[in-house]
Scaffold this motif. Structure first.
Motif: not given
Length: 118
Positions: A8-32
């Motif tokens: 979700g990262g990238g280039l945005v102008q001053d005053g703009g918006s972004l939404r970052l996402s962080c997905a859990a890998a299989r190894s930690i899904l059970s404890t998320f």
């Protein structure tokens, strides 16, 4: 091994918006659902700093410099952490890292670049 993957990262102008996402890998899904999660950032030449965090109970905490602008959230069904960033400023430019902790174990993503142009 990669256990958290940011997007979700990238280039945005001053005053703009972004939404970052962080997905859990299989190894930690059970404890998320029980993990404490957070977002950190690191700008060139500066130390890595905590941006926002959320315990497994869901109460968010924010660094002063992002209060009122950023929102951390989690979707336990999707096993994903989010950082909604509004009213972005040039000084928000950094690599943003997702972090999770459980039973003393620490897990990091590889980072996603956020660049805010003036």
């Amino acid at each position: 091994q990669v256990q958290l993957v940011e997007s979700g990262g990238g280039l945005v102008q001053d005053g703009g918006s972004l939404r970052l996402s962080c997905a859990a890998a299989r190894s930690i899904l059970s404890t998320f659902r029980s993990m404490d999660i957070g977002w950190y950032r690191q700008a060139p030449g500066k130390d890595r700093e905590l941006v926002a965090s959320m315990a497994d109970g869901g109460s968010p905490n924010y660094a002063d410099f992002v209060k009122g602008r950023f929102t951390i959230s989690r979707n336990n069904n999707k096993k994903t952490v989010y950082l909604q960033m509004n009213s972005l400023k040039y000084e928000d430019t950094a690599v943003y890292y997702c972090h999770a902790e459980y039973l003393g174990g620490h897990y990091w993503g590889q980072g996603t670049q956020v660049t805010v142009s003036s």
